[in-house]
Design an enzyme around this catalytic site. Sequence first.
Site, PDB file in Angstrom:
ATOM      1  CG  ASN A   1      -1.774   1.282   1.256  1.00 46.93           C
ATOM      2  OD1 ASN A   1      -2.760   1.386   0.532  1.00 46.93           O
ATOM      3  ND2 ASN A   1      -1.369   2.254   2.070  1.00 46.93           N
ATOM      4  CD  GLU A   2      -1.229   5.863   0.125  1.00 47.67           C
ATOM      5  OE1 GLU A   2      -2.275   6.331  -0.363  1.00 47.67           O
ATOM      6  OE2 GLU A   2      -0.582   6.401   1.045  1.00 47.67           O
TER       7      GLU A   2
ATOM      8  CE  LYS B   1      -8.614  11.174   4.647  1.00 44.35           C
ATOM      9  NZ  LYS B   1      -7.682  11.289   5.820  1.00 44.35           N
TER      10      LYS B   1
ATOM     11  CG  ASN C   1      -4.725   4.109  -1.835  1.00 43.29           C
ATOM     12  OD1 ASN C   1      -5.431   3.229  -2.306  1.00 43.29           O
ATOM     13  ND2 ASN C   1      -3.793   3.880  -0.922  1.00 43.29           N
TER      14      ASN C   1
HETATM   15  C1  GCU Z   1      -3.463   6.766   2.733  1.00 44.19           C
HETATM   16  C2  GCU Z   1      -3.190   5.476   3.457  1.00 44.19           C
HETATM   17  C3  GCU Z   1      -4.111   5.243   4.602  1.00 44.19           C
HETATM   18  C4  GCU Z   1      -4.362   6.565   5.309  1.00 44.19           C
HETATM   19  C5  GCU Z   1      -5.065   7.470   4.329  1.00 44.19           C
HETATM   20  C6  GCU Z   1      -5.386   8.821   4.947  1.00 44.19           C
HETATM   21  O1  GCU Z   1      -3.911   6.615   1.542  1.00 44.19           O
HETATM   22  O2  GCU Z   1      -3.169   4.349   2.655  1.00 44.19           O
HETATM   23  O3  GCU Z   1      -3.530   4.316   5.446  1.00 44.19           O
HETATM   24  O4  GCU Z   1      -5.102   6.397   6.457  1.00 44.19           O
HETATM   25  O5  GCU Z   1      -4.217   7.736   3.248  1.00 44.19           O
HETATM   26  O6  GCU Z   1      -4.544   9.698   4.851  1.00 44.19           O
HETATM   27  O7  GCU Z   1      -6.460   8.968   5.519  1.00 44.19           O
END
Ligand code: GCU
Length: 727
Positions: free
Chosen positions: A358-359, A515, A414
């Site tokens: 991931n990222e 979020k 993402n």
């Molecule tokens: C990223 C990441 C997440 C993180 C999210 C955010 O994309 O993969 O783990 O929580 O951004 O900034 O809310």
Amino acid sequence: MERREFKLTDWQFSKDKENWSSVSVPHTWNAVDGQDGGNDYYRGTCYYKRTLDLVVQNGEKIFLEFDGAAMSAEVFLNGISLASHKGGFSTFRVELTEHLKGSDELVVAVDNGDNAIIYPQKADFTFYGGLYRDVKVITVPKQHFELLKDGTPGIKVTPIVDLKSKSATVTVETWQNDESVTITVNGESREVPSVGGHAEAVFKIENVHLWDGVEDPYLYSAVAELKSGDKISTRFGCREFGFDSEKGFLLNGRVYPLRGVSRHQDLKGKGNALEKADHERDIEIIKEIGANTVRLAHYQHSQDFYDLCDERGIVVWAEIPYITMHMKSGRENTLSQMRELLTQCYNHPSIAVWGLSNEITAASVVNEDLLENHRLLNNLCHEMDKTRKTVMANVFMLETDSPILEIPDINSYNLYFGWYLGELEQTDEFFDEYHSKYPERIIGFSEYGADSNVAFHSSNPEKGDYTEEFQCLYHEHMLNMIENRPYLWATHVWNLFDFAADGRDEGGKHGENQKGLVTFDRQTKKDAFYLYKAAWNKKESFVHLCGKRYEKRAEEETEIKVYSNQDHVSLFVDNWPEMELDGSTVFTFRIPLTAENGGVHKIKAVSGSCTDEMTIIKVTKPEESYVFNKAAATVNNWFDAVENDPTCFSVADTLSELRAHPQAGMIIEQMMAKASASRGDVAESVKDNPALQRMMGRMTMLSLLKQSGADEESIRQLNRVLQGIKK
Ligand code: GCU
């Protein structure tokens, strides 16, 4: 003799091996300090101890099973180290048989400290430490199924479906230290020889009952038994997953767009030491919103949760915590975590893809070591699993022609345009550009979201204000964007729940990423939750009035938004004539607010037998407590009024325009360094990413400053300074 299992719940816990206190496992030592901000939760080695009074009888074998010890553990019996495990999210076992004296001291050293070999080390969530899942004693007869290798369940089921003949060929493999094993599937039993500790039997199921997603998640079971009496079983499902760059995802031969959410495994007050009931509550919420998929981020989740997804027909994206920053000395750990994920989760029919990372380019350049690590992971997945695809979740700054995108079978991005930077529409543009440039590539939307605090409200919502209303606008845009791009194989809202990220301190909360569509304590479904419910849940009729928490409104006229999965909504305000709207998902009314009756207005939304009610009150001046970014709120008004000298710089200029000027550029650099410090260590590590810099370069200084919560006075001051510099 059947195998026996029991949990070890009562333990002594210590951070220094001096002071001990009683705890009940599952347990984490970061349930409080990992959720309160400050990025100062206790990370290091802690100890769990207890005595064992186990007696070995009739040649039986005794094992310990740890379902989750984060992030690494070493197991001592009577002071002797028996085993260690690197990885905080998967099961491992230790054999005790030869070491037991009848009354033994068991000590487990568990560590969640910083290091350069075990993932995760840099990410936007709290790395809770502890024995946060069950610890069990397993007793088996001398001849038993394999228990040690990669925490295996000892049985692997591979169902291959033939949709045309509506049949399935099911291969069952088992590992044991016995000559033969009896395997039973769908009422048919077969005894097969075990060669080199491995046995295999193939069954044909005619007129197979498919595992068909949320509509019909039918499960079969496979049972394996040894003459010794050891017996294991697993459930499995017969289904076929397909991926097409135009049609997106296919389930059992039909187009089946995966539309859902992501989930972290933690809870307010409990951390990650969850119980079965916590998992069951979360799956109910996923069912209620009407999602048909969940991305279980960013690591292996509890077997209980994968089981629930199997039972409820929720398609799963499973992944390992290879995240944000690549570590040269972390390669072996990525491979062992992936080997354990596949070994332990292979039989779950709900799992459709294995996430490699991931990222990972957020804080790392794409170099040969990083590429090779991904190639090895990709090959490992294909060796261990011929039936599933591999995928990656890419950070939004990653160039779409990056060689890393060639490694996994499919990809997803993402994207946080319209929240972290840029405008919502840039998401639409990104996918349109990507899909036209790479029409043969399968692409998905693995994260998108906006933070909202249910205490904050506005009638003029804008990015960065953390209001519930902006989160709704954000998701209304994304829902529409997604509906117009059916080629997206899967989309996952970031995130279904608010979760702990102790490095965060923003949006009126400490240590939380907000979020979520539901609050961290699972008590409040934010308005945006009902937007997706209206779009996805076609079974449970409902109407939802948005803005119940936005009670006090200082305006002459106000917007009343209703989310519903019905196509006609009526609105009743006090005893005024009925207002009606036809439509789908979002129904927006505007009503005048009068001071009659103390400004109190009773509002009711109706559709058939579905109703929802709320009260709003007309007030003379805006409710202060509804506004987080007090600075941003006033800035809007102030800046619109200012007359700037166009021959000089101002905060209306873009970052790259300012950076291009030696004097203005220097001032900007100083400010940027300070601004990113408040966003926790992930922001700190990504700030130098070249692609991110290019994107930010296109933004005006004002929107960047507002984004980072700068107050009006400091923006005025910077503007004055810039106005002193000729272009
Ligand atoms: C990223 C990441 C997440 C993180 C999210 C955010 O994309 O993969 O783990 O929580 O951004 O900034 O809310």
